[in-house]
Design a protein around this motif. Structure first.
Motif, PDB file in Angstrom:
ATOM      1  N   LEU A  76      19.824 -55.917  24.640  1.00  0.00           N
ATOM      2  CA  LEU A  76      19.350 -54.576  24.271  1.00  0.00           C
ATOM      3  C   LEU A  76      19.409 -54.379  22.765  1.00  0.00           C
ATOM      4  CD1 LEU A  76      20.688 -52.049  26.905  1.00  0.00           C
ATOM      5  CD2 LEU A  76      18.338 -52.488  26.247  1.00  0.00           C
ATOM      6  N   ASP A  77      20.530 -54.894  22.190  1.00  0.00           N
ATOM      7  CA  ASP A  77      20.711 -54.769  20.752  1.00  0.00           C
ATOM      8  C   ASP A  77      19.573 -55.469  20.020  1.00  0.00           C
ATOM      9  OD1 ASP A  77      22.369 -53.710  18.780  1.00  0.00           O
ATOM     10  OD2 ASP A  77      22.978 -55.755  18.236  1.00  0.00           O
TER      11      ASP A  77
ATOM     12  N   SER B  30      13.296 -40.768  23.647  1.00  0.00           N
ATOM     13  CA  SER B  30      14.614 -40.233  23.292  1.00  0.00           C
ATOM     14  C   SER B  30      15.077 -39.255  24.364  1.00  0.00           C
ATOM     15  CB  SER B  30      14.597 -39.581  21.911  1.00  0.00           C
ATOM     16  OG  SER B  30      13.912 -38.366  21.994  1.00  0.00           O
TER      17      SER B  30
ATOM     18  N   ALA C 238      16.693 -56.229  21.322  1.00  0.00           N
ATOM     19  CA  ALA C 238      15.441 -55.542  21.612  1.00  0.00           C
ATOM     20  C   ALA C 238      15.288 -54.325  20.704  1.00  0.00           C
ATOM     21  CB  ALA C 238      15.400 -55.120  23.066  1.00  0.00           C
ATOM     22  N   LYS C 239      16.419 -53.623  20.464  1.00  0.00           N
ATOM     23  CA  LYS C 239      16.335 -52.425  19.627  1.00  0.00           C
ATOM     24  C   LYS C 239      15.988 -52.797  18.185  1.00  0.00           C
ATOM     25  CE  LYS C 239      18.164 -48.634  21.875  1.00  0.00           C
ATOM     26  NZ  LYS C 239      18.898 -47.414  21.891  1.00  0.00           N
ATOM     27  N   THR C 240      16.587 -53.916  17.724  1.00  0.00           N
ATOM     28  CA  THR C 240      16.290 -54.356  16.361  1.00  0.00           C
ATOM     29  C   THR C 240      14.807 -54.687  16.252  1.00  0.00           C
ATOM     30  OG1 THR C 240      18.446 -55.378  16.438  1.00  0.00           O
ATOM     31  CG2 THR C 240      17.064 -55.961  14.573  1.00  0.00           C
TER      32      THR C 240
ATOM     33  N   GLU D  70      16.291 -41.425  27.220  1.00  0.00           N
ATOM     34  CA  GLU D  70      17.567 -42.082  26.885  1.00  0.00           C
ATOM     35  C   GLU D  70      18.715 -41.089  26.880  1.00  0.00           C
ATOM     36  OE1 GLU D  70      17.415 -44.838  23.600  1.00  0.00           O
ATOM     37  OE2 GLU D  70      16.858 -46.298  25.148  1.00  0.00           O
TER      38      GLU D  70
ATOM     39  N   PHE E 178      12.547 -53.602  18.193  1.00  0.00           N
ATOM     40  CA  PHE E 178      11.823 -52.353  18.415  1.00  0.00           C
ATOM     41  C   PHE E 178      11.658 -51.581  17.094  1.00  0.00           C
ATOM     42  CE2 PHE E 178      12.303 -47.769  19.365  1.00  0.00           C
ATOM     43  CZ  PHE E 178      11.100 -47.565  19.996  1.00  0.00           C
ATOM     44  N   LEU E 179      12.759 -51.523  16.334  1.00  0.00           N
ATOM     45  CA  LEU E 179      12.698 -50.793  15.068  1.00  0.00           C
ATOM     46  C   LEU E 179      11.657 -51.398  14.138  1.00  0.00           C
ATOM     47  CD1 LEU E 179      16.343 -49.816  14.155  1.00  0.00           C
ATOM     48  CD2 LEU E 179      14.411 -48.345  14.724  1.00  0.00           C
TER      49      LEU E 179
ATOM     50  N   ARG F 275      11.789 -50.849  29.420  1.00  0.00           N
ATOM     51  CA  ARG F 275      11.525 -50.525  28.012  1.00  0.00           C
ATOM     52  C   ARG F 275      11.542 -51.768  27.129  1.00  0.00           C
ATOM     53  NH1 ARG F 275      15.976 -46.314  27.542  1.00  0.00           N
ATOM     54  NH2 ARG F 275      16.044 -46.561  29.784  1.00  0.00           N
ATOM     55  N   TYR F 276      10.754 -51.779  26.129  1.00  0.00           N
ATOM     56  CA  TYR F 276      10.651 -52.815  25.085  1.00  0.00           C
ATOM     57  C   TYR F 276      10.141 -54.159  25.605  1.00  0.00           C
ATOM     58  CZ  TYR F 276      14.293 -49.591  23.435  1.00  0.00           C
ATOM     59  OH  TYR F 276      15.022 -48.492  23.136  1.00  0.00           O
TER      60      TYR F 276
END
Ligand code: ADP
Length: 508
Positions: free
Chosen positions: A276-277, A340, A279-281, A343, A283-284, A452-453
């Motif tokens: 997830l981490d 958001s 993916a979030k990176t 989440e 994603f950003l 997601r992502y």
């Protein structure tokens, strides 16, 4: 070795005879030395035997003295010396036998605990325990049944495939916690025995393996011939220890399993968090890129309009580009806001109203057809009478998401078909479907695309812009309406997405 005490008896007798000592001579006490020696080394049999021998050898000295002097204190003392060695030998021997048996039981208990605490499987450990018990109890056979249920209990030291009869002594002991003793196993109807008859009786004991939480199993023991009270007591004591050790082993194993499961779960959760981490990176960086693209276009075209005086036709084209990019920006911001909200665990706000499905399809198809000339858009008017209540904005976003995917993931162009009809495989539901003949999705990726992502890499669509959020939002919006989203896809052939929503009489 009994020979040495025997020799010592012979020496004492010789000395007493040679020195012609009377029956009350202090030398007679020397008989106690070989007697106690034999008792200590050989147990009750050795001690009793040497004691009796010492008494018998002392008799020729003690008895004539009684005959000669009558019962005086000296001759009485001599007579006592006849029986004393036997008594002392027997007593010491019995004590030694008792402590030896106790020591053997203790070392068996230790061995049992060691086996059950060992690293192997419980089955192997139980087979070892049964053998340990058999040797310690000098039994013909020891079998163990561990568990509270006959069907699922583990059996140790019984022939493979053995089933425990529900009417057997073991089943009775397991159910009641009471011991069952059989004087002859072969003639006992409670014990389903396949033993041929024999003149020697086969004694059997079925003892509960008890622990603090109740009966955890049964220990069944068979002896050929007589069964002493001491052996039975020993078997009962060992069954008690074995029960506790078995329960401990089961608890340890359960704990070990629990710890293993826990560490697996922690590992999986850590891996998921890491994913997830990551993916979030990603994603950003994708979000920044996605925002920058329309922003750059907006800046470029607006600057162009501000700085130069353009002919009306060119200015109009610039405005169309501006509008398209502003819409793209609006969609991205909308998706991020929805994300958001999801989440944060906040429900998506819906304002349901009656939907004109044909109008929705026509409007969107026209919009996309105007923008994507490479594709052929078709929509089928919905079946008359089909009615739906939904949030029009949410439905519009779902439709736009599916249409924009249909276009994005069929980069060579092709047909995109939109339809609305009652869902035949989901009674009471209405389906809004978007079908394309694009690159399709591999079967193993299908369950993931609504997460997601998640984006499925494909060489032909590598340049396609996206956050990997569209489908997860379509899913969340469909579910917020009490519906769902489904997909059928074949790589190289195309995909068909269906949004299934409850018909008009459903409540939101
Ligand atoms: P995005 O399109 O922004 O990547 P989505 O959540 O809409 O995110 O879609 C997730 C993924 O599912 C896409 O990246 C794509 O790989 C796959 N996908 C979605 N729709 C289609 C389609 N119609 N045909 C082929 N693949 C699709």
């Amino acid at each position: 070795m009994i020979v040495l005490p025997l020799l010592l008896v012979a020496v004492v007798t010789t000395v007493m005879t040679l020195t012609d000592q009377g029956s009350a001579s202090v030398l007679r006490h020397l008989y106690l030395v070989p007697t106690l020696w034999a008792g200590l080394t050989q147990g009750a049999i050795g001690g009793g035997l040497i004691g009796a021998l010492a008494g018998l050898l002392h008799a020729p000295v003690a008895l004539p003295a009684v005959e000669r002097d009558g019962l005086t204190s000296q001759t009485l003392d001599g007579l006592l010396s006849l029986g004393l060695p036997v008594l002392a030998g027997l007593l010491v021997g019995l004590l030694v036998d008792g402590s030896r048996a106790r020591a053997a039981r203790l070392s068996a208990v230790l061995a049992i605990q060691r086996r059950l605490a060992g690293p192997g499987s419980l089955e192997d450990a139980l087979a070892g325990v049964a053998e340990e018990l058999r040797v310690t109890l000098r039994a013909r056979r020891v079998a163990l049944l561990v568990g509270n249920d006959l069907r699922t209990a583990r059996l140790a030291s019984v022939p493979v495939g053995t089933l425990v009869d529900a009417d057997s002594a073991a089943a009775f002991t397991l159910a009641t916690g009471q011991a069952v003793a059989s004087a002859d196993l072969r003639a006992d109807p409670r014990i389903a025995a396949s033993e041929p008859p024999s003149p020697t009786p086969l004694r059997a004991l079925s003892l509960p393996l008890a622990s603090g939480v109740g009966v955890v199993g049964v220990m069944a023991v068979e002896w050929t011939g007589e069964l002493s009270r001491a052996t039975r007591a020993a078997a009962e004591e060992l069954a008690l220890h074995a029960g506790l050790a078995v329960e401990n082993a089961r608890l340890t194993m359960r704990q070990r399993r629990f710890a293993d499961e826990l560490s697996e779960k922690v590992e999986a959760a850590t891996a998921r968090l890491r994913e997830l981490d990551q993916a979030k990176t990603e994603f950003l960086s994708v979000v920044s890129h996605e925002l920058r693209t329309p922003l750059t276009a907006l800046q470029g075209f607006s600057e162009l309009l501000l700085r130069s005086v353009l002919p009306p036709e060119k200015a109009h084209r610039c405005l169309v580009y501006l509008h398209t990019e502003a819409c793209a920006l609006g969609r991205i911001v909308g998706e991020l806001l929805d994300l958001s909200r999801i989440e944060a665990g906040r429900p998506l706000e819906l304002r349901p109203e009656s939907i004109d499905l044909d109008e929705l399809m026509e409007r969107n198809v026209e919009l996309f057809a105007a923008e994507h000339r490479q594709h052929r858009f078709r929509w089928t008017p919905s079946v008359p009478g089909i009615a739906l209540r939904a949030d029009p904005d949410a439905l519009d976003r779902m439709m736009k998401n599916l249409l924009s995917n249909a276009v994005k993931y069929s980069p060579r162009g092709g047909a995109v078909c939109v339809s609305a009809s009652p869902a035949l495989d989901h009674p009471g539901m209405v389906e809004v479907a978007v079908e394309d003949d694009g690159v399709g999705i591999p079967a193993d990726q299908l369950p993931r695309i609504f997460e997601r992502y998640v984006r499925v890499p494909h060489p032909e669509t590598a340049a396609a812009r996206g956050l990997g959020l569209g489908l997860s939002l379509v899913k969340a919006l469909a579910e917020a309406h009490g519906g769902r989203v489904e997909v059928d896809s074949l790589p190289g052939k195309g995909s068909r997405f269906r949004v299934l929503l409850p018909g008009l009489d459903a409540h939101f």
